[in-house]
Design a protein around this motif. Structure first.
Motif, PDB file in Angstrom:
ATOM      1  N   VAL A 199       5.124  -6.914   9.405  1.00 30.58           N
ATOM      2  CA  VAL A 199       5.364  -7.572   8.122  1.00 30.58           C
ATOM      3  C   VAL A 199       6.497  -6.815   7.447  1.00 30.58           C
ATOM      4  CG1 VAL A 199       4.389  -8.267   5.915  1.00 30.58           C
ATOM      5  CG2 VAL A 199       2.933  -8.221   7.958  1.00 30.58           C
ATOM      6  N   ILE A 200       7.598  -7.505   7.187  1.00 26.74           N
ATOM      7  CA  ILE A 200       8.758  -6.865   6.572  1.00 26.74           C
ATOM      8  C   ILE A 200       8.742  -7.166   5.080  1.00 26.74           C
ATOM      9  CG2 ILE A 200      11.246  -6.533   6.666  1.00 26.74           C
ATOM     10  CD1 ILE A 200       9.742  -5.955   9.298  1.00 26.74           C
ATOM     11  N   GLY A 201       8.542  -6.151   4.267  1.00 30.64           N
ATOM     12  CA  GLY A 201       8.473  -6.328   2.812  1.00 30.64           C
ATOM     13  C   GLY A 201       7.081  -6.068   2.293  1.00 30.64           C
ATOM     14  N   GLY A 202       6.991  -5.242   1.245  1.00 32.42           N
ATOM     15  CA  GLY A 202       5.689  -4.824   0.740  1.00 32.42           C
ATOM     16  C   GLY A 202       5.352  -5.329  -0.642  1.00 32.42           C
ATOM     17  N   GLY A 203       5.829  -6.532  -0.999  1.00 27.95           N
ATOM     18  CA  GLY A 203       5.447  -7.153  -2.262  1.00 27.95           C
ATOM     19  C   GLY A 203       4.122  -7.881  -2.118  1.00 27.95           C
ATOM     20  N   ILE A 228       6.494  -2.734   6.775  1.00 32.69           N
ATOM     21  CA  ILE A 228       7.692  -1.937   6.524  1.00 32.69           C
ATOM     22  C   ILE A 228       8.219  -2.252   5.129  1.00 32.69           C
ATOM     23  CG2 ILE A 228      10.037  -1.420   7.281  1.00 32.69           C
ATOM     24  CD1 ILE A 228       9.252  -2.229  10.097  1.00 32.69           C
ATOM     25  N   GLU A 229       8.330  -1.230   4.288  1.00 29.84           N
ATOM     26  CA  GLU A 229       8.825  -1.380   2.923  1.00 29.84           C
ATOM     27  C   GLU A 229       9.700  -0.178   2.570  1.00 29.84           C
ATOM     28  OE1 GLU A 229       9.964  -2.115  -0.734  1.00 29.84           O
ATOM     29  OE2 GLU A 229       8.856  -3.635   0.400  1.00 29.84           O
ATOM     30  N   ARG A 230      10.878  -0.449   2.011  1.00 36.89           N
ATOM     31  CA  ARG A 230      11.798   0.634   1.663  1.00 36.89           C
ATOM     32  C   ARG A 230      11.436   1.282   0.329  1.00 36.89           C
ATOM     33  NH1 ARG A 230      13.597   4.699   0.673  1.00 36.89           N
ATOM     34  NH2 ARG A 230      15.776   5.332   0.427  1.00 36.89           N
ATOM     35  N   LYS A 231      11.206   0.467  -0.711  1.00 39.90           N
ATOM     36  CA  LYS A 231      11.017   1.004  -2.050  1.00 39.90           C
ATOM     37  C   LYS A 231       9.541   0.933  -2.433  1.00 39.90           C
ATOM     38  CE  LYS A 231      15.646  -0.293  -3.658  1.00 39.90           C
ATOM     39  NZ  LYS A 231      16.406  -1.071  -4.668  1.00 39.90           N
TER      40      LYS A 231
END
Length: 464
Positions: free
Chosen positions: A57-61, A81-84
């Motif tokens: 899952v790309i993005g942690g919103g 995977i989440e950057r911020k």
């Protein structure tokens, strides 16, 4: 046409085809309803040997957090995977009451329970909204950095591996069983570090990485119109914060936005003041200044503590699925026009996509294919597509000019409109209406629009 649109407007949401999820962290398996997630895997889908299905899952919103939590509870090897990790998206932060129960959200992450709203016209006529709410009903106000972190932490507790990393690209396999190779920069939670280039092999990918989705680019999903949302968090004096204790404000007018609205929404110890536009992005700071000016008496003495800006999609992408890759949330374009609602639909789409993968893979035991993921799109479109179309029409009708906005605010003063709209928003179901009241509403709306058009003609004469 007007009466049809208004009937759809006051009953904003079609009834969900599924019962609300009553999940519990103490019983993580309770989200998997065996009757609903029945085995529907393709007979040609190979069984996996000595491992479970792997999904990234790309993005942690909200979309990514909900998807990862559902996948992990459903027996799928899950990577998020989440950057911020402390991302503060410029978002009004309103969530419907049904989301609290449906996604088992703890009450302590809700900053404010809004029970009153003011809709303020271009001429500063204010209409109070909320008198039809029952004592237990409210609109929840959350900070995205708090909500998003909670959903990610819950996914991790359910078994998902949360990776602090920046997704770069993916290598797409040429067949239906080989893995997708994801390239990302891993940071291991280190702030300001240069990171380390890494790869990850997975069987399917859920793109929940927002309006600028790299996953969408990777599958050629196509472009879409987007709005720029601009928001300032303002710490105001305690005596003024009392005014916003359970109140939110929405301002409409050419000064605050030519195609959207400005807002003042209460948070934990401050207010969020913002606006957005699709058609005049270069003027966004001018619209923000106008929004602050419209609310200046109530936020006087405030100090700006954070400034945020972000693109917001205006309609679904031309393509939302390719092979074993699906888009959800803002990456798919699931933000409603007119109201700008996105949090609930992001989380809902993430969960629905994950459920389709769980069903198709027999709880992670088989490979999935595009047909399995397409079931998520079919279910989503059947349930919510009419909502997006109706709100698109309403935005074009009521946001096209200041006289039309005056008519819109006038319509919002009707108690029947308020009851139907709140019932539909809070519970995401079609609220049953009274035929007589519907007819009265249609007549009143037509009258408001006629007066608005007459006023616009007079204003046009004055401007010549």
């Amino acid at each position: 046409m007007t009466s049809i649109a208004l009937k759809s407007f006051v009953g904003l949401r079609q009834a969900s085809l599924e019962k609300p999820h009553l999940t519990s962290q103490a019983k993580p398996s309770s989200i998997i309803n065996p009757r609903k997630l029945r085995v529907i895997a393709s007979k040609s889908a190979p069984k996996l040997t000595n491992r479970n299905l792997r999904v990234a899952v790309i993005g942690g919103g909200p979309a990514g957090g909900a998807a990862a939590d559902t996948l992990a509870k459903g027996g799928v090897e899950t990577y998020l995977i989440e950057r911020k990790m402390d991302n503060c998206k410029p978002c009004g932060g309103a969530i419907p009451l049904c989301m609290v129960g449906e996604f088992d959200l703890p009450l302590d992450i809700i900053d404010r329970r809004v029970t009153r709203m003011k809709m303020i016209s271009p001429s500063n006529v204010a209409v109070d909204i909320g008198q039809t709410l029952k004592p237990h009903e409210y609109i929840g106000m959350v900070r995205r950095e708090v909500l998003d972190a909670y959903l990610r932490d819950r996914a991790k507790a359910s078994g998902a591996e949360v990776i602090n990393g920046l997704f770069l690209k993916m290598d797409v396999p040429r067949d239906g069983v080989s893995p997708y190779v994801l390239h990302y920069t891993g940071y291991d939670g280190k702030a300001g570090g240069v990171g380390e280039k890494r790869t990850l092999e997975v069987d399917a990918v859920i793109g929940a990485d927002g309006a600028n989705s790299r996953v969408a680019k990777g599958i050629g999903a196509g472009d879409y119109d987007y709005a720029i949302a601009f928001q300032e968090r303002i710490k105001i004096p305690d005596d003024k914060m009392v005014y916003y204790e359970n109140l939110a404000e929405m301002y409409v007018g050419d000064d605050v936005s030519p195609d959207f609205y400005g807002w003042v929404f209460p948070k934990s110890d401050h207010v969020a003041v913002g606006t957005g536009t699709v058609t005049h992005k270069g003027d966004i700071k001018k619209f923000q200044l106008a929004t602050r000016n419209r609310a200046k008496d109530k936020i006087l003495g405030g100090k700006i503590i954070r400034v945020e800006a972000h693109p917001i999609p205006e309609h679904p992408r031309p393509r939302r699925l390719l092979g074993r890759v699906a888009l959800v949330g803002d990456a798919a374009g699931y933000v409603t026009k007119c109201s700008g609602e996105g949090i609930y639909f992001a989380a809902k789409s993430g969960r629905m996509c994950a459920e389709a993968i769980i069903e198709g893979s027999e709880n992670g035991k088989r490979m999935v294919d595009e047909g399995d993921l397409r079931k998520y799109l079919e279910k989503w479109d059947k349930t919510y597509w009419p909502t997006y179309k109706v709100l698109d029409v309403l935005q074009k009708v009521f946001y096209r000019s200041n006289p039309a906005r005056e008519a819109f605010v006038e319509m919002c003063a009707d108690e029947y409109v308020q009851k139907m709209t709140f019932d539909s928003y809070l519970y995401k179901t079609v609220a049953p209406g009274s035929p007589l009241q519907d007819l009265k509403l249609a007549v009143n709306t037509i009258g408001s629009l006629v007066r608005a058009n007459a006023l616009r003609r007079e204003m046009d004469k004055l401007s010549v």
